[in-house]
Design an enzyme around this catalytic site. Structure first.
Site: not given
Ligand code: SAM
Ligand code: SF4
Ligand code: DTB
Length: 332
Positions: A47, A54, A124, A184, A256, A91, A51
């Site tokens: 990606c 992530c 979802c 959501c 959730r 989802c 973030c």
């Molecule tokens: N890329 C899209 C986005 O950012 O909305 C969808 C996927 S993203 C992985 C979805 C959500 O997963 C994030 O907004 C975050 O709340 C959660 N998430 C991701 N990594 C995580 C982690 N290491 N621990 C807990 N929640 C996490």
């Molecule tokens: Fe990309 Fe992860 Fe951020 Fe979603 S949460 S935009 S998958 S880096």
């Protein structure tokens, strides 16, 4: 609900807070049901965003390899399996900044959604940023809820992500709601935020019009290689307080209990359910991280006398209504 009120609710003595949350839960929900949702990462890793929690960001060396969008047949196999094991919501997540109309990958995703939405589960997706046109097309393809988390307070957000803004997140949520999709939307605890940040996040969530249909409360799963890999675990009592306050502030939403359950004892999860959590991710994998085994979850639900929640007819895509089975596949 405004910050000052949330602050007063959150900081009550623990048992007073639980009593108030339980009353809100019982006023709006059957007290002994939990929604089971299965997650599938249909496009993993690589990606562009940064973030800092992530594992799927291309900016960090996390050991998560970038993959291509899954083939529709493979997604359908996973979706059928999710239904067989008792999930009523499916989802699908993609590690993208967002989707754009007119691209091949967006057409492929729409095609996948159309087929999944015939199976009789709530559908979802979480695909990142959306404009109005994309939102409309997702809705028409059969998406019932769009997941897009605000993750933390507006003030803390820029310390966690630099490649998009909090306002960008709000814009996408607006587009999803304008297109008639349920939203959501929740967040993550454990990103170095204060309790006030958590309550400011909840203020934003509860002030949405309409309020979110579901609110995932994730506890950070510290992923090796990410900037937040060394973060301290979330205190269980803080998690329970946050769930209880969410139940009171957004009473009609499914709350959730999301990422982080692998670190919670059965007793801690039980407190979360008592405080108002009525939905979980079910299946041994989240997107890239682990989740409790299905048998373990079913055993806990049996001990507590909790039954799986049937899909909400109001959230079913029209294509699925005719063939929807009324009973979920798993008996408690
Ligand atoms: N890329 C899209 C986005 O950012 O909305 C969808 C996927 S993203 C992985 C979805 C959500 O997963 C994030 O907004 C975050 O709340 C959660 N998430 C991701 N990594 C995580 C982690 N290491 N621990 C807990 N929640 C996490
Ligand atoms: Fe990309 Fe992860 Fe951020 Fe979603 S949460 S935009 S998958 S880096
Ligand atoms: C949400 O709030 N939590 C889910 C889902 N929405 C997409 C994702 C949790 C991801 C946990 C870390 C991982 O699996 O990589």
């Amino acid at each position: 609900m405004k910050f000052a009120e949330l602050h007063a609710i959150y900081h009550q003595p623990f048992f007073e807070l639980l009593k108030q949350a339980r009353a809100a839960h019982e006023a709006h929900w059957p007290s002994a049901e939990v929604q089971l949702c299965t997650l599938l990462s249909i496009k993993t890793g690589g990606c562009s965003e940064d973030c800092s929690y992530c594992a799927q960001s291309a900016r960090y060396s996390t050991g998560v390899a970038a993959e291509r969008l899954m083939e529709k047949d493979d997604v359908m196999e996973k979706a059928r399996r999710a239904k067989e094991t008792g999930s009523t919501r499916f989802c699908m997540g993609a590690a993208w900044k967002g989707v754009r109309d007119g691209t091949k990958r967006f057409d492929q995703v729409l095609d996948i959604i159309r087929d999944v939405s015939t199976l009789g589960m709530e559908v979802c997706v979480t695909l990142g940023e959306l404009g109005a046109v994309e939102a409309q097309k997702l809705r028409e393809a059969g998406v019932t809820a769009y997941n897009h988390n605000i993750d933390t307070s507006p003030e803390h957000y820029e310390k966690i992500v630099s490649t998009h803004t909090f306002q960008d997140r709000l814009n996408t949520i607006r587009h999803a709601q304008d297109a008639g999709m349920s939203v959501c939307c929740g967040g993550i605890l454990g990103l170095g935020e204060t309790t006030d940040d958590r309550l400011k996040m909840l203020e934003v969530l509860s002030e949405f019009n309409p309020q979110p249909e579901s609110v995932p409360i994730n506890s950070l799963m510290p992923m090796p290689g990410t900037p937040l890999a060394g973060s301290a675990p979330v205190d269980v009592f803080d998690l329970v307080r946050m769930i209880a306050t969410t139940r009171i502030a957004v009473p009609r939403a499914k709350v959730r209990l999301s990422a982080g359950r692998t670190h919670l004892s059965d007793e801690a999860q039980t407190l979360c359910f008592f405080a108002g959590a009525n939905s979980i991710f079910y299946g041994d994998k989240l997107l890239t991280a682990g989740n409790p085994a299905t048998q373990q979850d079913l055993a806990l639900m049996r001990k507590l006398g909790l039954a799986p929640q049937a899909p909400d007819p109001a959230l079913m895509p029209p294509s699925a209504c005719a063939m929807r089975e009324l009973e979920p596949a798993v008996a408690g």
